[in-house]
Design a protein around this motif. Structure first.
Motif, PDB file in Angstrom:
ATOM      1  N   LYS A 146       1.011  -0.866   0.194  1.00 57.48           N
ATOM      2  CA  LYS A 146      -0.331   0.232  -0.251  1.00 57.48           C
ATOM      3  C   LYS A 146       0.379   1.127   0.046  1.00 57.48           C
ATOM      4  N   PHE A 147       0.450   2.433  -0.725  1.00 57.01           N
ATOM      5  CA  PHE A 147       1.083   3.297  -0.710  1.00 57.01           C
ATOM      6  C   PHE A 147      -0.060   4.469   0.918  1.00 57.01           C
ATOM      7  N   ILE A 148       1.352   4.755   1.701  1.00 60.22           N
ATOM      8  CA  ILE A 148       0.364   5.637   2.556  1.00 60.22           C
ATOM      9  C   ILE A 148       1.308   7.525   2.309  1.00 60.22           C
ATOM     10  N   PHE A 149      -0.743   8.119   1.843  1.00 57.32           N
ATOM     11  CA  PHE A 149      -0.212   8.937   1.910  1.00 57.32           C
ATOM     12  C   PHE A 149      -0.496  10.716   3.497  1.00 57.32           C
ATOM     13  N   GLU A 162      10.352  12.932  -5.310  1.00 60.75           N
ATOM     14  CA  GLU A 162       9.430  13.503  -4.427  1.00 60.75           C
ATOM     15  C   GLU A 162       9.355  12.264  -3.000  1.00 60.75           C
ATOM     16  N   ILE A 163       9.654  11.251  -3.644  1.00 59.22           N
ATOM     17  CA  ILE A 163       9.758  10.149  -2.598  1.00 59.22           C
ATOM     18  C   ILE A 163      10.446  10.773  -1.928  1.00 59.22           C
ATOM     19  N   PRO A 164       9.950  10.446  -0.487  1.00 58.96           N
ATOM     20  CA  PRO A 164      11.342  10.045   0.544  1.00 58.96           C
ATOM     21  C   PRO A 164      12.000   8.332   0.908  1.00 58.96           C
ATOM     22  N   GLY A 223      10.191   3.236  -1.251  1.00 59.58           N
ATOM     23  CA  GLY A 223       9.840   4.257  -1.145  1.00 59.58           C
ATOM     24  C   GLY A 223       9.056   4.536   1.259  1.00 59.58           C
ATOM     25  N   ASN A 224       8.549   3.977   1.587  1.00 59.59           N
ATOM     26  CA  ASN A 224       8.147   3.883   2.651  1.00 59.59           C
ATOM     27  C   ASN A 224       6.583   3.222   2.340  1.00 59.59           C
ATOM     28  N   GLN A 225       6.624   2.487   1.141  1.00 60.02           N
ATOM     29  CA  GLN A 225       5.578   1.257   1.019  1.00 60.02           C
ATOM     30  C   GLN A 225       5.254   0.293   2.518  1.00 60.02           C
ATOM     31  N   ILE A 226       4.006   0.516   2.198  1.00 65.33           N
ATOM     32  CA  ILE A 226       4.479  -0.976   3.368  1.00 65.33           C
ATOM     33  C   ILE A 226       3.587  -1.925   2.416  1.00 65.33           C
TER      34      ILE A 226
END
Length: 431
Positions: A30-33, A133-135, A82-85
């Motif tokens: 999942k992408f977290i925004f 832009e991805i951390p 990219g901090n997807q989990i």
């Protein structure tokens, strides 16, 4: 130490299961925004999310005092570049259990996200952010991967930082059973790409692909669909493939270093000076197997990796679809694909991300073949006849796919339609 091919073959043989003990494992990303600015969450924000998940019994997994994941019972939440989990689910007996596991996880996750004013996007590719832009995060191996991966594939960094997928893990009962299941899984790659396409938006624009994620993976180092995967694959020739694969990274004195100058056979032969000519342990073999980014791959089970991430309406349907085929109706499905020309399958694989269900294959399109294979899967799930507490079998999880076939519209079509009406970013988030 692993120092010869027979030991790798033995590793795969150790994965053989009894017919009555076949499991399914589902993994999904999942992408977290951050809701207030529509930007991907950074590592600091993600650690806050992890902290709140402790309340649900999750325990931290650490690397050098940094939390890089969580564990609970037989499942993990892992941190992607990219901090997807990603939920790496337990090995379960059926799709009812796997779907229930995902439902419980998403319930817990959403409680935490609401507290932090975060939101989920369940898509195959980040529809909002530019790569710049991805951390990132402090997970050590990703530093080496970020540097080396682009040399082997132009879109490797997009794969790492901007894609999310759904994965099904299945067992085999013998080497021959592995060969049959692996062959079918690879012939089905174009169908899995087209049927589960869900990445039609990139950087808030039409990507002109149904599955931009799949296009990216085709341009990723160590990825793709090798032609020999569509032929007779056994433990020995897969072991040879593994031995000839370059190393992605090595560990020396607790640090990750580049392995790009070497193949795994060099490691087995003790020829790597940077690590004092040590040979790999079984754990290091397992790590190497997990850095092969092909559409499907072998560990001590088979991983099917061609499906875009998606929302609740299809999260269970992909695993159910493939389980019905591979566990419930393998021979009938193989009868369909046995006449398919390998080169046409590879061409369909290359075209499916862009053409979706209209991709040609053997004089038909993937919409036609998806319908044929879906009905075979339904019979397979009927054959399994595994019922939930309400007396309903696993067929219910593929209802979503019959609607796709009937309407000739995938999740990618729906995402594009909803967003294109007014380009409202809220339409991209899970509801």
């Amino acid at each position: 130490m692993i120092n010869n091919k027979d030991q790798i073959i033995k590793y795969f043989e150790d994965g053989i299961k009894d017919e009555g003990n076949l499991k399914v494992g589902v993994e999904h990303e999942k992408f977290i925004f951050n809701k207030k600015d529509n930007k991907r969450v950074d590592y600091s924000s993600l650690t806050k999310m992890f902290y709140h998940l402790y309340e649900f019994g999750w325990k931290p997994i650490k690397e050098n005092d940094n939390v890089i994941g969580l564990s609970k019972e037989d499942k993990n939440i892992t941190l992607e570049p990219g901090n997807q989990i990603e939920l790496s689910g337990a090995k379960l007996s059926n799709i009812h259990e796997a779907c229930s596991e995902s439902h419980e996880y998403l319930f817990e996750l959403k409680q935490v996200l609401e507290k932090l004013n975060f939101r989920i996007i369940s898509a195959g590719f980040d529809p909002i952010s530019k790569l710049s832009e991805i951390p990132n995060n402090p997970k050590q191996r990703y530093e080496v991967m970020t540097k080396d991966m682009p040399e082997g594939g132009a879109l490797s960094l997009d794969m790492m930082y901007r894609t999310c997928g759904t994965q099904l893990n299945i067992d085999y009962t013998s080497e021959e059973d592995f060969s049959k299941k692996f062959r079918l899984a690879n012939y089905l790659v174009p169908i899995n790409i087209a049927l589960f396409a869900n990445s039609s938006i990139i950087e808030k624009k039409n990507s002109n692909y149904f599955s931009y994620r799949s296009h990216v993976w085709q341009q990723t180092s160590r990825g793709g669909l090798p032609k020999f995967f569509l032929e007779k694959v056994n433990f020995e020739n897969y072991a040879e493939f593994v031995m000839s694969m370059p190393l992605l990274f090595l560990q020396s004195d607790g640090k990750y270093i580049s392995g790009k100058k070497y193949i795994f056979k060099d490691f087995m032969d003790g020829k790597i000076n940077e690590i004092k000519n040590l040979q790999p342990t079984e754990a290091e073999l397992s790590t190497h197997l997990g850095t092969i980014f092909t559409e499907n791959r072998l560990k001590k089970y088979i991983e099917l990796r061609s499906m875009d991430a998606c929302g609740w309406d299809c999260l269970c349907s992909g695993p159910a679809f493939n389980t019905g085929l591979l566990y419930g109706n393998l021979d009938e499905a193989l009868d369909v694909v046995k006449t398919w020309d390998v080169n046409e399958v590879l061409e369909a694989y290359n075209n499916a991300p862009k053409k979706g269900l209209s991709t040609p294959l053997m004089g038909k399109d993937l919409l036609y073949w998806s319908s044929v294979i879906l009905n075979i899967s339904k019979k397979g799930l009927t054959n399994r006849n595994i019922l939930n507490k309400k007396g309903i079998n696993e067929e219910k999880f593929i209802d979503h796919l019959f609607r796709i076939i009937e309407n000739k519209k995938t999740n990618a079509d729906h995402m594009l339609y909803k967003f294109s009406k007014d380009e409202n970013l809220a339409n991209l988030y899970d509801q």
